[in-house]
Write a protein that holds these residues in place. Structure first.
Motif, PDB file in Angstrom:
ATOM      1  N   LEU A 172      35.498  26.672  31.383  1.00  0.00           N
ATOM      2  CA  LEU A 172      35.589  25.323  31.932  1.00  0.00           C
ATOM      3  C   LEU A 172      36.958  24.744  31.588  1.00  0.00           C
ATOM      4  CD1 LEU A 172      32.024  24.013  31.041  1.00  0.00           C
ATOM      5  CD2 LEU A 172      32.848  24.793  33.282  1.00  0.00           C
ATOM      6  N   LYS A 173      37.766  24.516  32.631  1.00  0.00           N
ATOM      7  CA  LYS A 173      39.150  24.075  32.433  1.00  0.00           C
ATOM      8  C   LYS A 173      39.408  22.804  33.243  1.00  0.00           C
ATOM      9  CE  LYS A 173      40.760  28.848  31.849  1.00  0.00           C
ATOM     10  NZ  LYS A 173      41.706  29.885  32.313  1.00  0.00           N
ATOM     11  N   HIS A 174      40.199  21.909  32.658  1.00  0.00           N
ATOM     12  CA  HIS A 174      40.463  20.603  33.252  1.00  0.00           C
ATOM     13  C   HIS A 174      41.871  20.518  33.838  1.00  0.00           C
ATOM     14  CE1 HIS A 174      36.876  18.783  31.255  1.00  0.00           C
ATOM     15  NE2 HIS A 174      37.123  19.731  30.369  1.00  0.00           N
ATOM     16  N   PHE A 175      41.970  19.724  34.905  1.00  0.00           N
ATOM     17  CA  PHE A 175      43.258  19.456  35.549  1.00  0.00           C
ATOM     18  C   PHE A 175      43.360  17.958  35.767  1.00  0.00           C
ATOM     19  CE2 PHE A 175      46.410  19.111  38.862  1.00  0.00           C
ATOM     20  CZ  PHE A 175      47.284  20.171  38.636  1.00  0.00           C
ATOM     21  N   SER A 227      40.222  23.146  27.135  1.00  0.00           N
ATOM     22  CA  SER A 227      41.368  23.628  27.901  1.00  0.00           C
ATOM     23  C   SER A 227      41.804  22.600  28.946  1.00  0.00           C
ATOM     24  CB  SER A 227      41.020  24.947  28.599  1.00  0.00           C
ATOM     25  OG  SER A 227      42.080  25.348  29.446  1.00  0.00           O
ATOM     26  N   ILE A 228      42.969  21.981  28.731  1.00  0.00           N
ATOM     27  CA  ILE A 228      43.613  21.163  29.765  1.00  0.00           C
ATOM     28  C   ILE A 228      44.605  22.093  30.441  1.00  0.00           C
ATOM     29  CG2 ILE A 228      44.900  19.076  30.281  1.00  0.00           C
ATOM     30  CD1 ILE A 228      42.157  18.556  29.027  1.00  0.00           C
ATOM     31  N   ALA A 229      44.182  22.660  31.569  1.00  0.00           N
ATOM     32  CA  ALA A 229      44.912  23.764  32.184  1.00  0.00           C
ATOM     33  C   ALA A 229      46.159  23.326  32.935  1.00  0.00           C
ATOM     34  CB  ALA A 229      43.983  24.532  33.121  1.00  0.00           C
ATOM     35  N   GLY A 232      43.668  27.571  37.320  1.00  0.00           N
ATOM     36  CA  GLY A 232      42.332  28.085  37.071  1.00  0.00           C
ATOM     37  C   GLY A 232      41.327  27.004  36.736  1.00  0.00           C
ATOM     38  N   ALA A 233      41.701  25.730  36.940  1.00  0.00           N
ATOM     39  CA  ALA A 233      40.827  24.613  36.594  1.00  0.00           C
ATOM     40  C   ALA A 233      39.630  24.526  37.535  1.00  0.00           C
ATOM     41  CB  ALA A 233      41.608  23.306  36.636  1.00  0.00           C
ATOM     42  N   ASN A 234      38.492  24.128  36.988  1.00  0.00           N
ATOM     43  CA  ASN A 234      37.312  23.857  37.814  1.00  0.00           C
ATOM     44  C   ASN A 234      36.735  22.466  37.551  1.00  0.00           C
ATOM     45  OD1 ASN A 234      36.385  24.511  35.258  1.00  0.00           O
ATOM     46  ND2 ASN A 234      35.272  26.338  35.912  1.00  0.00           N
TER      47      ASN A 234
END
Length: 264
Positions: A113-116, A140-142, A168-170
């Motif tokens: 689980l990655k953030h944008f 993860s702040i991608a 790769g953020a979702n």
């Protein structure tokens, strides 16, 4: 393919507001992000969003494309609770800025689980990334991207999508301001990279420390709008006067119509 956790909704002046808590909303959000089969749209709706969706046809059509609409404002919570039996009533709202923090916290130690962060000024995004890296080091702040000020070039949408895909953020937090962010998400929903997209409004400025949030007790009694109005009267007076008045008008109108229908 796994299914999403069911969340019931209640109509508040025509807007399908989720009967949900922070925990249930986050469970749904994480499941949607992991499903990764399409773009999902999430909104934390206050009286401004609810009234505008009823008053403005284009905005109403945009909100109809959202998959989860949480009750951000206490007036929406009160409207939801009036339609529910006591055991099912909500005890708190799902406030957008808090939902953002709780979602980021809930994804610590979960590398899938990655953030944008999308929107706002470069300086704001830098402050946000620094804060989140300090407060939630295992999240993860991608990536982050500040779009151009003013009118965007023709290839801007493709550039945004490329940055989100490459990260790769979702979980994508969209801070373009209301109603621009809602229109943008709804317009491009079928073409956006698979992820959960949040219309998050002022949360960027709050969490970056650029704008002060109302005290908790003010928020509890549904008076945050008054606190913010006192802080920014020129910018917010017309919005709050117009849309708070419309929310009261539409709510009363709906109540009268329901009473009339029940007597027939």
């Amino acid at each position: 393919m796994s299914t999403l956790p069911p969340i019931s909704t209640v109509s508040v002046i025509g807007l399908p507001v989720a009967v949900t808590t922070y925990a249930d909303a986050i469970d749904w959000i994480k499941a949607a992000a992991r499903k990764a089969d399409q773009a999902y749209a999430v909104e934390a709706a206050n009286t401004h969003v609810a009234s505008l969706s009823r008053h403005d046809k284009d905005f109403g059509e945009a909100m109809a494309r959202f998959d989860l609409i949480c009750p951000d404002g206490m007036p929406l919570v009160w409207s939801v609770n009036r339609q529910l039996p006591a055991p099912d009533q909500l005890t708190d709202r799902v406030y957008g800025p808090t939902l953002m923090l709780k979602s980021i916290e809930a994804t610590q130690g979960e590398p899938d689980l990655k953030h944008f962060l999308f929107g706002g000024k470069e300086s704001t995004l830098e402050k946000l990334q620094l804060r989140f890296s300090e407060d939630f080091p295992e999240t993860s702040i991608a990536g982050a991207y500040s779009p151009p000020f003013g009118e965007w070039p023709e290839d801007e949408f493709d550039r945004i999508c490329q940055k989100i895909r490459q990260s790769g953020a979702n979980l994508v937090w969209v801070g373009l301001g209301c109603p621009k962010q809602e229109h943008w998400i709804a317009k491009h929903k079928d073409k956006l990279p698979p992820a959960v997209y949040f219309g998050i409004g002022a949360a960027f400025a709050f969490h970056a420390g650029e704008v002060k949030q109302a005290p908790a007790w003010v928020q509890k009694y549904g008076m945050e709008w008054l606190y913010r109005l006192c802080a920014e009267p020129r910018r917010l007076f017309k919005r709050y006067f117009t849309y708070n008045s419309l929310f009261v008008w539409y709510s009363l109108k709906e109540k009268v119509l329901k009473r009339a229908d029940s007597r027939q």
